[in-house]
Design a protein around this motif. Sequence first.
Motif, mmCIF file in Angstrom:
data_model
loop_
_atom_site.group_PDB
_atom_site.id
_atom_site.type_symbol
_atom_site.label_atom_id
_atom_site.label_comp_id
_atom_site.label_asym_id
_atom_site.label_seq_id
_atom_site.Cartn_x
_atom_site.Cartn_y
_atom_site.Cartn_z
ATOM 1 N N GLY A 15 0.621 -1.223 -0.138
ATOM 2 C CA GLY A 15 -0.568 -0.253 0.062
ATOM 3 C C GLY A 15 1.186 1.495 -0.538
ATOM 4 O O GLY A 15 1.273 1.629 0.704
ATOM 5 N N LEU A 17 1.369 4.894 0.274
ATOM 6 C CA LEU A 17 0.931 5.987 1.300
ATOM 7 C C LEU A 17 2.067 7.593 1.371
ATOM 8 O O LEU A 17 3.494 7.321 1.768
ATOM 9 C CB LEU A 17 1.067 5.394 3.052
ATOM 10 C CG LEU A 17 0.974 6.530 3.970
ATOM 11 C CD1 LEU A 17 -0.727 7.512 3.631
ATOM 12 C CD2 LEU A 17 0.935 6.148 5.159
ATOM 13 N N ALA A 40 -3.318 4.259 6.670
ATOM 14 C CA ALA A 40 -2.537 3.348 6.027
ATOM 15 C C ALA A 40 -3.582 2.324 6.594
ATOM 16 O O ALA A 40 -3.649 0.932 6.268
ATOM 17 C CB ALA A 40 -1.491 3.707 7.196
ATOM 18 N N LEU A 43 -5.797 0.931 4.372
ATOM 19 C CA LEU A 43 -4.573 0.354 3.345
ATOM 20 C C LEU A 43 -4.557 -1.211 3.613
ATOM 21 O O LEU A 43 -5.007 -2.227 2.846
ATOM 22 C CB LEU A 43 -3.980 0.470 3.035
ATOM 23 C CG LEU A 43 -3.981 1.940 2.075
ATOM 24 C CD1 LEU A 43 -1.937 2.802 1.785
ATOM 25 C CD2 LEU A 43 -3.871 1.944 0.606
ATOM 26 N N GLU A 44 -4.498 -1.046 5.258
ATOM 27 C CA GLU A 44 -4.704 -2.825 5.345
ATOM 28 C C GLU A 44 -5.487 -3.468 5.509
ATOM 29 O O GLU A 44 -5.307 -4.224 5.600
ATOM 30 C CB GLU A 44 -3.795 -2.548 6.966
ATOM 31 C CG GLU A 44 -3.232 -3.771 7.649
ATOM 32 C CD GLU A 44 -3.022 -3.873 9.174
ATOM 33 O OE1 GLU A 44 -1.382 -4.421 9.196
ATOM 34 O OE2 GLU A 44 -3.247 -2.650 9.696
ATOM 35 N N ALA A 48 -3.547 -4.754 2.202
ATOM 36 C CA ALA A 48 -2.005 -4.023 2.644
ATOM 37 C C ALA A 48 -1.528 -5.101 2.773
ATOM 38 O O ALA A 48 -1.554 -5.106 4.052
ATOM 39 C CB ALA A 48 -1.603 -2.941 2.097
ATOM 40 N N ILE A 51 3.289 -1.044 3.935
ATOM 41 C CA ILE A 51 2.668 0.064 3.873
ATOM 42 C C ILE A 51 3.796 0.827 3.782
ATOM 43 O O ILE A 51 5.212 0.393 4.434
ATOM 44 C CB ILE A 51 1.929 0.441 4.850
ATOM 45 C CG1 ILE A 51 1.131 -0.624 5.774
ATOM 46 C CG2 ILE A 51 1.999 2.652 4.644
ATOM 47 C CD1 ILE A 51 -0.562 -0.299 4.744
ATOM 48 N N LEU A 86 -1.358 -1.029 13.896
ATOM 49 C CA LEU A 86 -1.040 -1.334 12.275
ATOM 50 C C LEU A 86 -0.183 -2.688 12.473
ATOM 51 O O LEU A 86 0.254 -2.627 13.462
ATOM 52 C CB LEU A 86 -0.430 -0.479 11.684
ATOM 53 C CG LEU A 86 0.246 -0.982 10.109
ATOM 54 C CD1 LEU A 86 0.005 -0.581 8.949
ATOM 55 C CD2 LEU A 86 1.284 -0.285 9.269
#
Length: 128
Positions: A15, A17, A40, A43-44, A48, A51, A86
């Motif tokens: 992903g 960023l 982020a 995205l995860e 993803a 990152i 994350l």
Amino acid sequence: DEGLVRGGRRTLLMGVLNVTPDSFSDGGRFDSAAAATAHALELEAAGADIIDVGAVSTRPGAVAVSPEEELRRAAPVVQALHASPLRAPISVDTSCAAVAAELAALGARVVNDVSGGAMDREMLPTVA
């Protein structure tokens, strides 16, 4: 460590960023640590596996920035991501060894150097 990138299982998704004010893909929407962290995590959640934080535009014609400016943009984001929930490893998109070292000390685990170490002769010894 299950968070480290290990090849062979499946193709991993990175992903992107961008934390640049002149990003061609997002127009600088993620230039604060809070906005970057929220994105982020999105995205995860979308799949993803890694990152990748970029603080310097690599688009043709982009204005070069100093390592200090790159760190000013990226360091708060890497710190915030490292402190967040994350789970994906944090990658940093940089061609500057000093920036890579500083961001690794703040929690980045992967260095994504688009030059392959050609732009800074200290990059390969730094990441080895």
